[in-house]
Design a protein around this motif. Structure first.
Motif, PDB file in Angstrom:
ATOM      1  N   SER A  51       1.477  11.113  -8.145  1.00  0.00           N
ATOM      2  CA  SER A  51       1.186   9.798  -7.554  1.00  0.00           C
ATOM      3  C   SER A  51       2.466   8.995  -7.459  1.00  0.00           C
ATOM      4  N   SER A  60       1.560  12.097   0.167  1.00  0.00           N
ATOM      5  CA  SER A  60       1.152  13.310   0.872  1.00  0.00           C
ATOM      6  C   SER A  60       2.138  14.422   0.558  1.00  0.00           C
ATOM      7  N   GLN A  93       0.908   5.564   0.328  1.00  0.00           N
ATOM      8  CA  GLN A  93       0.185   6.758   0.752  1.00  0.00           C
ATOM      9  C   GLN A  93       1.023   7.974   0.405  1.00  0.00           C
ATOM     10  N   GLN A 124       0.869  -1.188   0.000  1.00  0.00           N
ATOM     11  CA  GLN A 124       0.000   0.000   0.000  1.00  0.00           C
ATOM     12  C   GLN A 124       0.903   1.235   0.000  1.00  0.00           C
ATOM     13  N   THR A 152      -1.623  13.139  -4.935  1.00  0.00           N
ATOM     14  CA  THR A 152      -1.700  14.374  -4.167  1.00  0.00           C
ATOM     15  C   THR A 152      -1.581  15.539  -5.140  1.00  0.00           C
ATOM     16  N   GLY A 199      -0.459   4.464  -5.442  1.00  0.00           N
ATOM     17  CA  GLY A 199      -1.094   5.148  -4.344  1.00  0.00           C
ATOM     18  C   GLY A 199      -2.013   6.234  -4.872  1.00  0.00           C
ATOM     19  N   LYS A 200      -2.884   6.722  -4.002  1.00  0.00           N
ATOM     20  CA  LYS A 200      -3.749   7.838  -4.362  1.00  0.00           C
ATOM     21  C   LYS A 200      -2.893   9.085  -4.500  1.00  0.00           C
ATOM     22  N   CYS A 232       5.950   9.550   0.028  1.00  0.00           N
ATOM     23  CA  CYS A 232       5.242   8.330  -0.358  1.00  0.00           C
ATOM     24  C   CYS A 232       5.601   7.268   0.667  1.00  0.00           C
TER      25      CYS A 232
END
Length: 115
Positions: free
Chosen positions: A93, A6, A4, A2, A109, A106-107, A21
């Motif tokens: 990303s 930001s 993430q 996973q 930003t 990942g999602k 990340c």
């Protein structure tokens, strides 16, 4: 695995941002983590990536302005972006590729650079 991402935000031209990340899960299987970006109406493009043995690669537009790095203790890859330009505005990303050629995203930003 996973991921993430930001650290995005709104910054004036010439400013800086640092994206993070954070990876979790089977991080031992990751070979390469890369940052990609996609601006409205444009295709997604590679910004920079870093391998497990710290080899790095940069897109031409990123050379000299962006730096990718990793903190293995935190399972985090950073993208330091300096001298930002309005054309750097995009959703950024992170992507992980494993040693068995699996790909994870990942999602993103949002990074917005105002002129």
């Amino acid at each position: 695995v996973q991921l993430q991402a930001s650290g995005g935000g709104l910054v004036q031209a010439g400013g800086s941002l640092r994206l993070s990340c954070a990876a979790s899960g089977s991080t031992f299987s990751i070979n390469t983590i890369g940052w990609y970006r996609q601006a409205p109406g444009k295709q997604r493009e590679l910004v920079a990536d870093i391998t497990s043995d710290d080899n790095t690669d940069y897109a031409d537009f990123a050379k000299g302005r962006f730096t990718i790095s990793r903190d293995n203790a935190k399972n985090t890859v950073y993208l330091q972006m300096n001298s930002l330009k309005p054309e750097d505005t995009a959703v950024y990303s992170c992507n992980a590729q494993t040693k068995r050629f699996m790909t994870y995203w990942g999602k993103g930003t949002q990074v917005t650079v105002s002129s």
